[in-house]
Design a protein around this motif. Structure first.
Motif, PDB file in Angstrom:
ATOM      1  N   PRO A 142       9.315   1.319  -8.232  1.00 44.83           N
ATOM      2  CA  PRO A 142       8.617   0.177  -8.837  1.00 44.83           C
ATOM      3  C   PRO A 142       7.102   0.264  -8.751  1.00 44.83           C
ATOM      4  CG  PRO A 142       9.322  -0.372  -6.626  1.00 44.83           C
ATOM      5  CD  PRO A 142       9.818   1.037  -6.895  1.00 44.83           C
ATOM      6  N   ASN A 143       6.450  -0.650  -9.453  1.00 46.61           N
ATOM      7  CA  ASN A 143       5.014  -0.859  -9.341  1.00 46.61           C
ATOM      8  C   ASN A 143       4.760  -2.232  -8.717  1.00 46.61           C
ATOM      9  OD1 ASN A 143       3.997   1.567 -10.695  1.00 46.61           O
ATOM     10  ND2 ASN A 143       4.928   0.696 -12.526  1.00 46.61           N
ATOM     11  N   VAL A 144       3.622  -2.374  -8.060  1.00 45.83           N
ATOM     12  CA  VAL A 144       3.298  -3.624  -7.370  1.00 45.83           C
ATOM     13  C   VAL A 144       2.538  -4.568  -8.288  1.00 45.83           C
ATOM     14  CG1 VAL A 144       2.109  -4.636  -5.382  1.00 45.83           C
ATOM     15  CG2 VAL A 144       3.184  -2.412  -5.170  1.00 45.83           C
ATOM     16  N   HIS A 145       2.880  -5.855  -8.205  1.00 43.73           N
ATOM     17  CA  HIS A 145       2.139  -6.877  -8.954  1.00 43.73           C
ATOM     18  C   HIS A 145       0.981  -7.390  -8.097  1.00 43.73           C
ATOM     19  CE1 HIS A 145       1.216 -10.597 -11.139  1.00 43.73           C
ATOM     20  NE2 HIS A 145       1.854 -10.047 -12.165  1.00 43.73           N
ATOM     21  N   ASN A 193       0.831  -1.212   0.000  1.00 44.99           N
ATOM     22  CA  ASN A 193       0.000   0.000   0.000  1.00 44.99           C
ATOM     23  C   ASN A 193       0.868   1.266   0.000  1.00 44.99           C
ATOM     24  OD1 ASN A 193      -2.346  -1.545   0.032  1.00 44.99           O
ATOM     25  ND2 ASN A 193      -2.446  -1.582   2.273  1.00 44.99           N
ATOM     26  N   ASN A 194       2.016   1.198   0.686  1.00 42.29           N
ATOM     27  CA  ASN A 194       2.939   2.342   0.676  1.00 42.29           C
ATOM     28  C   ASN A 194       3.437   2.630  -0.736  1.00 42.29           C
ATOM     29  OD1 ASN A 194       2.764   2.766   3.430  1.00 42.29           O
ATOM     30  ND2 ASN A 194       4.674   1.694   3.923  1.00 42.29           N
ATOM     31  N   PHE A 241       4.788  12.402   3.476  1.00 38.35           N
ATOM     32  CA  PHE A 241       4.891  10.941   3.335  1.00 38.35           C
ATOM     33  C   PHE A 241       6.263  10.644   2.738  1.00 38.35           C
ATOM     34  CE2 PHE A 241       4.033   6.954   0.912  1.00 38.35           C
ATOM     35  CZ  PHE A 241       3.635   6.162   1.983  1.00 38.35           C
ATOM     36  N   PHE A 242       7.160  10.074   3.556  1.00 37.99           N
ATOM     37  CA  PHE A 242       8.555   9.990   3.121  1.00 37.99           C
ATOM     38  C   PHE A 242       9.266   8.806   3.769  1.00 37.99           C
ATOM     39  CE2 PHE A 242       8.011  12.666   6.762  1.00 37.99           C
ATOM     40  CZ  PHE A 242       9.043  12.338   7.616  1.00 37.99           C
ATOM     41  N   PHE A 278       7.959   3.819   6.140  1.00 34.07           N
ATOM     42  CA  PHE A 278       7.627   5.164   5.688  1.00 34.07           C
ATOM     43  C   PHE A 278       6.938   5.916   6.815  1.00 34.07           C
ATOM     44  CE2 PHE A 278       9.174   4.699   1.597  1.00 34.07           C
ATOM     45  CZ  PHE A 278       8.920   5.836   0.833  1.00 34.07           C
ATOM     46  N   LEU A 279       7.172   7.211   6.864  1.00 33.46           N
ATOM     47  CA  LEU A 279       6.601   8.063   7.903  1.00 33.46           C
ATOM     48  C   LEU A 279       5.558   8.995   7.302  1.00 33.46           C
ATOM     49  CD1 LEU A 279       9.883   9.022   9.807  1.00 33.46           C
ATOM     50  CD2 LEU A 279       8.289   7.181  10.335  1.00 33.46           C
TER      51      LEU A 279
END
Length: 491
Positions: free
Chosen positions: A187-190, A170-171, A240-241, A265-266
């Motif tokens: 990247p992209n998620v599969h 989700n991040n 968001f980093f 991630f924060l």
């Protein structure tokens, strides 16, 4: 199952867990060593913890021994789903990464596999290191009011999140939405990703270690600018980093940073983000006497800060030094810890304890970024990069006055020194443009004393800005054991 012989190996998982703990603490081991010391951690555990090192090379689990575990998570046989599924190419902090190709897709993918039972081993090692087991009912270190349990809870919560790849998936999706227009690679998620196996498109590049050796100065400068710009926009604009900014979480392709780890991630809520935006504008304008209420909004205890309020400009100038100077700055000359220790000594623990555990992660993230820029990039004018980065997407964040004060001469400095019993206790140096905000450097008590002696700060400022820059004392005041001196000097 065959893989059980490896994943139940105590030494194997212990090494993994210790490496993760070390990786999480990053450059702030001092805080946790201090907690461990005062909590009564055994000397054996302390020595083991001191010897933890980042980036330890650990062997991956052979595919033959972890294959069943992967298939259980995917709910598919590897041979049915993939055209190829290689042995692990990289060892990540919480798992290992395999390159693979789907039968119905021509692309190359990276499958990150979470080590089985690794979260249990992490919690076990945290207990063994004494951070939980040796801490009694009184969890606050009395001298500085340090809430140990808050830090431990934040750490264990973060690691629990990182051991669930659904959250990382989700991040990545959120990161893609926010950064699609920026000059970075990710990247992209599969769709086959699960909570234990994360499958993403493979972004080809080289490690920062290889880049550091092979890249030209110009390429390093370009990499630094792109990474810094993206990070600043993610921090101040998106909220968001990356919270785990170390070299292992970035690659490079043609001087462009590749982000490929999204477990830690924060997120800044609206109030925190607005407060940071207000504070950075004030800092850029040369105002380092920030309102304690703004500190409170981002996670500091204003009561604790009030004990060291006179030292806060020293801390802020040390932390944000690269952004205070309107010149190319070499991070190798930035001795932040030395400056803070010199001026605060043990008082630094008041500052560290005044920030909650989330603030600790924010500082850790920022310092990790600058470590990467120092070790693998090239010097930049960090101030100009910051102003441009924020003004590119939301000009209202940066006031026009920032551009006006940038035109003030830079061959001179504004100096503020405070001595006690002839011993210098504060020695601050600011760009000449900070004269524009001279009143902000004077606290209420000192200002009252100046008024009583007919010293008019606003008049002094006006005269300075209307004359040619020159070395001179703006005012000097002796008050009991203390001597206050504000003056202009050359570089």
């Amino acid at each position: 199952m065959i893989y059980q012989s490896i994943i139940t190996d105590m030494n194997f998982l212990k090494e993994k867990a210790l490496n993760i703990i070390s990786n999480y603490f990053g450059q702030e081991k001092g805080i946790f060593l201090k907690i461990a010391q005062m909590a009564g951690t055994s000397s054996e555990s302390m020595e083991e913890y001191k010897n933890l090192s980042l980036g330890t090379e650990l062997k991956a689990i052979p595919l033959s021994e972890i294959k069943n575990y992967i298939e259980q998570s995917l709910k598919h046989c590897i041979d049915d789903l993939f055209l190829s599924f290689d042995e692990a190419k990289w060892v990540a902090s919480l798992g290992q990464v395999h390159l693979c190709k789907f039968k119905n897709d021509t692309g190359i993918y990276a499958a990150k596999v979470l080590y089985p039972k690794i979260n249990e081993k992490i919690n076990e090692q945290i207990r063994l290191l004494g951070f939980i087991g040796h801490i009694g009912a009184n969890t606050k270190l009395k001298k500085w009011g340090f809430d140990v349990h808050e830090y431990i809870a934040e750490m264990t919560n973060s690691l629990d999140i990182e051991t669930n790849y659904t959250i990382e998936k989700n991040n990545i999706k959120k990161f893609n939405e926010l950064n699609s227009h920026r000059d970075i690679i990710f990247p992209n998620v599969h769709e086959f990703s699960t909570d234990k196996v994360l499958i993403t498109t493979y972004c080809e590049g080289i490690s920062l270690d290889i880049f550091q050796v092979k890249a030209t100065h110009k390429q390093k400068e370009e990499f630094s600018r792109k990474l810094l710009t993206a990070y600043l926009q993610q921090f101040f604009l998106d909220g968001f980093f990356q919270g785990d900014t170390h070299k292992g979480n970035f690659y490079v392709k043609d001087s462009t940073p590749i982000f490929f780890d999204f477990g830690h991630f924060l997120t800044l809520n609206k109030e925190r983000k607005n407060s940071f935006n207000k504070m950075i504008v004030e800092i850029l304008k040369g105002n380092l006497n920030l309102d304690l209420n703004e500190y409170s909004k981002i996670g500091f205890d204003p009561v604790k800060l009030s004990y060291i309020q006179e030292y806060l400009p020293v801390i802020i100038s040390s932390i944000f030094m690269p952004f205070l100077l309107d010149e190319v700055f070499d991070l190798h000359n930035w001795e932040i810890s030395k400056e803070i220790n010199k001026n605060l000594d043990n008082k630094k623990w008041w500052f560290r304890s005044s920030g909650n555990a989330f603030v600790f992660q924010l500082i850790r993230s920022l310092m990790g970024l600058f470590t990467i820029l120092k070790d693998y990039g090239a010097p930049l004018n960090y101030r100009k990069v910051l102003i441009k980065a924020l003004s590119l997407e939301k000009k209202s964040l940066i006031e026009s006055s920032l551009y006006q004060i940038n035109t003030l001469p830079e061959e001179f400095n504004l100096k503020i020194q405070i001595s006690k019993n002839n011993k210098k206790i504060v020695d601050l140096t600011f760009p000449y443009r900070a004269v524009s905000n001279l009143e902000d450097f004077i606290d209420f008590e000192l200002n009252e004393k100046l008024i009583a002696r007919n010293i008019d700060i606003s008049k002094i400022k006006k005269e300075i800005l209307n004359e040619e820059p020159q070395e001179k004392i703006l005012f000097q005041l002796e008050e009991g054991e203390k001597n206050f001196k504000v003056f202009i000097s050359r570089h």
